[in-house]
Write a protein that holds these residues in place. Structure first.
Motif, PDB file in Angstrom:
ATOM      1  N   VAL A  73      86.287  31.109 -15.420  1.00  0.00           N
ATOM      2  CA  VAL A  73      87.724  31.469 -16.036  1.00  0.00           C
ATOM      3  C   VAL A  73      88.489  31.586 -14.672  1.00  0.00           C
ATOM      4  O   VAL A  73      89.751  31.147 -14.788  1.00  0.00           O
ATOM      5  CB  VAL A  73      87.807  32.611 -16.926  1.00  0.00           C
ATOM      6  CG1 VAL A  73      87.473  33.970 -15.964  1.00  0.00           C
ATOM      7  CG2 VAL A  73      88.894  32.875 -17.747  1.00  0.00           C
ATOM      8  N   SER A  74      88.092  31.894 -13.431  1.00  0.00           N
ATOM      9  CA  SER A  74      88.884  31.849 -12.436  1.00  0.00           C
ATOM     10  C   SER A  74      89.013  30.527 -11.488  1.00  0.00           C
ATOM     11  O   SER A  74      90.057  30.528 -11.013  1.00  0.00           O
ATOM     12  CB  SER A  74      88.256  32.994 -11.504  1.00  0.00           C
ATOM     13  OG  SER A  74      87.156  32.519 -11.022  1.00  0.00           O
ATOM     14  N   GLN A  75      88.439  29.598 -12.109  1.00  0.00           N
ATOM     15  CA  GLN A  75      88.376  28.401 -11.456  1.00  0.00           C
ATOM     16  C   GLN A  75      89.342  27.344 -12.439  1.00  0.00           C
ATOM     17  O   GLN A  75      89.622  26.262 -11.786  1.00  0.00           O
ATOM     18  CB  GLN A  75      86.983  27.734 -11.190  1.00  0.00           C
ATOM     19  CG  GLN A  75      86.251  28.592 -10.240  1.00  0.00           C
ATOM     20  CD  GLN A  75      84.678  28.137 -10.384  1.00  0.00           C
ATOM     21  OE1 GLN A  75      84.107  27.763 -11.437  1.00  0.00           O
ATOM     22  NE2 GLN A  75      84.163  27.854  -9.104  1.00  0.00           N
ATOM     23  N   VAL A  76      89.204  27.634 -13.555  1.00  0.00           N
ATOM     24  CA  VAL A  76      89.889  26.459 -14.511  1.00  0.00           C
ATOM     25  C   VAL A  76      91.336  26.299 -14.304  1.00  0.00           C
ATOM     26  O   VAL A  76      92.185  27.225 -13.945  1.00  0.00           O
ATOM     27  CB  VAL A  76      89.608  27.014 -15.974  1.00  0.00           C
ATOM     28  CG1 VAL A  76      90.357  28.090 -16.340  1.00  0.00           C
ATOM     29  CG2 VAL A  76      89.967  25.810 -16.910  1.00  0.00           C
ATOM     30  N   ILE A  86      85.717  23.147 -25.563  1.00  0.00           N
ATOM     31  CA  ILE A  86      84.904  24.291 -25.922  1.00  0.00           C
ATOM     32  C   ILE A  86      85.750  25.104 -26.775  1.00  0.00           C
ATOM     33  O   ILE A  86      85.095  25.889 -27.725  1.00  0.00           O
ATOM     34  CB  ILE A  86      84.706  25.266 -24.613  1.00  0.00           C
ATOM     35  CG1 ILE A  86      83.642  24.272 -23.761  1.00  0.00           C
ATOM     36  CG2 ILE A  86      83.708  26.313 -24.916  1.00  0.00           C
ATOM     37  CD1 ILE A  86      83.225  24.700 -22.560  1.00  0.00           C
ATOM     38  N   GLU A  87      86.982  25.493 -26.417  1.00  0.00           N
ATOM     39  CA  GLU A  87      87.830  26.401 -27.178  1.00  0.00           C
ATOM     40  C   GLU A  87      88.128  25.908 -28.735  1.00  0.00           C
ATOM     41  O   GLU A  87      87.709  26.644 -29.779  1.00  0.00           O
ATOM     42  CB  GLU A  87      89.291  26.568 -26.474  1.00  0.00           C
ATOM     43  CG  GLU A  87      89.949  27.666 -27.136  1.00  0.00           C
ATOM     44  CD  GLU A  87      91.434  27.712 -26.328  1.00  0.00           C
ATOM     45  OE1 GLU A  87      91.643  29.090 -26.247  1.00  0.00           O
ATOM     46  OE2 GLU A  87      91.857  26.981 -26.021  1.00  0.00           O
ATOM     47  N   TYR A  88      88.116  24.673 -29.086  1.00  0.00           N
ATOM     48  CA  TYR A  88      88.178  24.094 -30.179  1.00  0.00           C
ATOM     49  C   TYR A  88      87.021  24.258 -30.763  1.00  0.00           C
ATOM     50  O   TYR A  88      87.081  24.656 -32.189  1.00  0.00           O
ATOM     51  CB  TYR A  88      88.512  22.691 -29.969  1.00  0.00           C
ATOM     52  CG  TYR A  88      88.864  21.978 -31.441  1.00  0.00           C
ATOM     53  CD1 TYR A  88      90.274  22.078 -32.004  1.00  0.00           C
ATOM     54  CD2 TYR A  88      87.925  21.343 -32.152  1.00  0.00           C
ATOM     55  CE1 TYR A  88      90.447  21.552 -33.525  1.00  0.00           C
ATOM     56  CE2 TYR A  88      88.096  20.630 -33.465  1.00  0.00           C
ATOM     57  CZ  TYR A  88      89.370  21.015 -33.958  1.00  0.00           C
ATOM     58  OH  TYR A  88      89.577  20.423 -35.295  1.00  0.00           O
ATOM     59  N   GLY A  89      85.734  23.973 -30.287  1.00  0.00           N
ATOM     60  CA  GLY A  89      84.612  24.153 -30.863  1.00  0.00           C
ATOM     61  C   GLY A  89      84.312  25.449 -31.470  1.00  0.00           C
ATOM     62  O   GLY A  89      83.805  25.726 -32.493  1.00  0.00           O
ATOM     63  N   TYR A 169      84.452  33.872 -20.070  1.00  0.00           N
ATOM     64  CA  TYR A 169      85.778  33.490 -21.129  1.00  0.00           C
ATOM     65  C   TYR A 169      85.720  34.785 -22.302  1.00  0.00           C
ATOM     66  O   TYR A 169      84.489  34.933 -22.887  1.00  0.00           O
ATOM     67  CB  TYR A 169      85.693  32.170 -21.542  1.00  0.00           C
ATOM     68  CG  TYR A 169      85.889  31.190 -20.600  1.00  0.00           C
ATOM     69  CD1 TYR A 169      87.303  30.723 -20.650  1.00  0.00           C
ATOM     70  CD2 TYR A 169      84.904  30.813 -19.954  1.00  0.00           C
ATOM     71  CE1 TYR A 169      87.485  29.886 -19.546  1.00  0.00           C
ATOM     72  CE2 TYR A 169      85.209  29.614 -18.898  1.00  0.00           C
ATOM     73  CZ  TYR A 169      86.401  29.528 -18.648  1.00  0.00           C
ATOM     74  OH  TYR A 169      86.712  28.352 -17.813  1.00  0.00           O
ATOM     75  N   PRO A 170      86.409  35.635 -22.277  1.00  0.00           N
ATOM     76  CA  PRO A 170      86.301  36.808 -23.255  1.00  0.00           C
ATOM     77  C   PRO A 170      85.895  36.364 -24.786  1.00  0.00           C
ATOM     78  O   PRO A 170      85.323  36.984 -25.376  1.00  0.00           O
ATOM     79  CB  PRO A 170      87.617  37.701 -23.091  1.00  0.00           C
ATOM     80  CG  PRO A 170      88.080  37.187 -21.778  1.00  0.00           C
ATOM     81  CD  PRO A 170      87.671  35.991 -21.510  1.00  0.00           C
ATOM     82  N   TYR A 173      82.504  35.604 -24.608  1.00  0.00           N
ATOM     83  CA  TYR A 173      81.369  36.629 -24.510  1.00  0.00           C
ATOM     84  C   TYR A 173      81.355  37.740 -25.780  1.00  0.00           C
ATOM     85  O   TYR A 173      80.270  38.150 -26.029  1.00  0.00           O
ATOM     86  CB  TYR A 173      82.025  37.530 -23.014  1.00  0.00           C
ATOM     87  CG  TYR A 173      81.240  38.776 -22.825  1.00  0.00           C
ATOM     88  CD1 TYR A 173      79.972  38.869 -22.204  1.00  0.00           C
ATOM     89  CD2 TYR A 173      81.520  39.967 -23.240  1.00  0.00           C
ATOM     90  CE1 TYR A 173      79.438  39.906 -21.690  1.00  0.00           C
ATOM     91  CE2 TYR A 173      80.840  41.134 -22.869  1.00  0.00           C
ATOM     92  CZ  TYR A 173      79.969  40.915 -22.273  1.00  0.00           C
ATOM     93  OH  TYR A 173      79.118  42.243 -21.886  1.00  0.00           O
ATOM     94  N   GLU A 174      82.374  37.756 -26.304  1.00  0.00           N
ATOM     95  CA  GLU A 174      82.568  38.731 -27.527  1.00  0.00           C
ATOM     96  C   GLU A 174      81.653  38.212 -28.551  1.00  0.00           C
ATOM     97  O   GLU A 174      81.160  38.884 -29.202  1.00  0.00           O
ATOM     98  CB  GLU A 174      84.012  38.932 -27.904  1.00  0.00           C
ATOM     99  CG  GLU A 174      84.817  39.566 -27.022  1.00  0.00           C
ATOM    100  CD  GLU A 174      86.392  39.674 -27.468  1.00  0.00           C
ATOM    101  OE1 GLU A 174      86.679  38.838 -28.543  1.00  0.00           O
ATOM    102  OE2 GLU A 174      87.119  40.139 -26.499  1.00  0.00           O
ATOM    103  N   ARG A 175      81.504  36.723 -28.703  1.00  0.00           N
ATOM    104  CA  ARG A 175      80.919  36.300 -29.983  1.00  0.00           C
ATOM    105  C   ARG A 175      79.471  36.271 -29.526  1.00  0.00           C
ATOM    106  O   ARG A 175      78.622  36.507 -30.414  1.00  0.00           O
ATOM    107  CB  ARG A 175      81.303  34.785 -30.087  1.00  0.00           C
ATOM    108  CG  ARG A 175      82.787  34.705 -30.818  1.00  0.00           C
ATOM    109  CD  ARG A 175      83.079  33.200 -30.922  1.00  0.00           C
ATOM    110  NE  ARG A 175      84.433  32.980 -31.565  1.00  0.00           N
ATOM    111  CZ  ARG A 175      85.848  33.301 -31.301  1.00  0.00           C
ATOM    112  NH1 ARG A 175      85.869  33.943 -29.994  1.00  0.00           N
ATOM    113  NH2 ARG A 175      86.577  33.128 -32.125  1.00  0.00           N
ATOM    114  N   VAL A 176      79.001  35.963 -28.241  1.00  0.00           N
ATOM    115  CA  VAL A 176      77.787  36.243 -27.943  1.00  0.00           C
ATOM    116  C   VAL A 176      77.317  37.738 -28.185  1.00  0.00           C
ATOM    117  O   VAL A 176      76.135  37.861 -28.661  1.00  0.00           O
ATOM    118  CB  VAL A 176      77.489  35.923 -26.240  1.00  0.00           C
ATOM    119  CG1 VAL A 176      76.024  36.230 -25.786  1.00  0.00           C
ATOM    120  CG2 VAL A 176      77.872  34.413 -26.267  1.00  0.00           C
ATOM    121  N   GLU A 177      78.035  38.653 -27.664  1.00  0.00           N
ATOM    122  CA  GLU A 177      77.753  40.247 -28.036  1.00  0.00           C
ATOM    123  C   GLU A 177      77.552  40.633 -29.474  1.00  0.00           C
ATOM    124  O   GLU A 177      76.608  41.354 -29.915  1.00  0.00           O
ATOM    125  CB  GLU A 177      78.791  41.088 -27.353  1.00  0.00           C
ATOM    126  CG  GLU A 177      78.737  41.082 -25.748  1.00  0.00           C
ATOM    127  CD  GLU A 177      77.567  41.662 -25.243  1.00  0.00           C
ATOM    128  OE1 GLU A 177      77.157  42.843 -25.526  1.00  0.00           O
ATOM    129  OE2 GLU A 177      76.492  41.087 -24.507  1.00  0.00           O
TER     130      GLU A 177
END
Length: 218
Positions: A73-76, A86-89, A169-170, A173-177
């Protein structure tokens, strides 16, 4: 394909052999797409995710780029075609699985290991630098490791870097958690025709074991 005309002939073959014979299936695809798996793979012409994983049209949402990389996220930088896809998916298609698929003999990782080979290619240099942490980890290998072995470690390591970067990416991460999204790391060996899956327990890529009744990833 040796020339463009072969591509056009290939389309006619597709239409006759698949589209017209499975009209109902393709009409259903025209109305919507509902893939459960997003695959991030290399744009290498030898590694086709749908072919390797035996998937039909509509089953995979695919992103391909040099070395199958995902920026942290810091590089994008905006705009980013990789992160937009990825965001769309994740947010619009409600993808349940994200697979990062690396492979042997990867030209992008070769450029990372041998920077002189891409010294005049700014875009490639900047892009493969995303996998620099995988290159740094090679310093921990013993001096007697062969070049082939070091390259494989770097190729596999780059897959894990992308997996780690996804978690930066929050909204991922949130969905994985929450357990609504699962991340997977795969590595394809071109020579052996074998697929390896990363095992967090073993901290290594292990040969994929065939599960009876399963033809592709869930």
């Amino acid at each position: 394909m040796e020339n463009f005309h072969q591509l056009l002939a290939g389309f006619h073959h597709f239409k006759q052999k698949y589209f017209l014979k499975e009209r109902d299936f393709f009409e259903s695809l025209e109305k919507q797409q509902n893939p459960k798996t997003l695959v991030i793979s290399c744009c290498d012409s030898r590694v086709d995710p749908a072919l390797l994983l035996n998937c039909k049209p509509g089953e995979l949402f695919v992103i391909r780029n040099v070395a199958a990389l995902v920026p942290d996220v810091s590089q994008v930088k905006a705009p980013s075609s990789v992160m937009a896809a990825i965001e769309y998916g994740v947010k619009h298609l409600n993808i349940e699985h994200i697979v990062v698929l690396g492979h042997s003999n990867c030209g992008g990782i070769h450029g990372l290991i041998e920077p002189a080979s891409i010294a005049s290619e700014t875009y490639i240099q900047d892009w493969v630098a995303i996998a620099s942490p995988a290159l740094e980890r090679l310093k921990n290998l013993t001096a007697d490791e062969t070049h082939i072995c070091r390259t494989r470690h770097c190729e596999e390591g780059a897959v894990l870097v992308s997996l780690d970067n996804l978690l930066s990416y929050p909204w991922i991460y949130e969905r994985v958690e929450q357990g609504t999204l699962k991340l997977h790391a795969l590595y394809y060996d071109l020579r052996e025709g074998e697929l390896f899956r990363f095992s967090p327990d073993r901290e290594d890529f292990l040969p994929l074991k065939r599960v009876p009744g399963e033809n592709h990833l869930p």
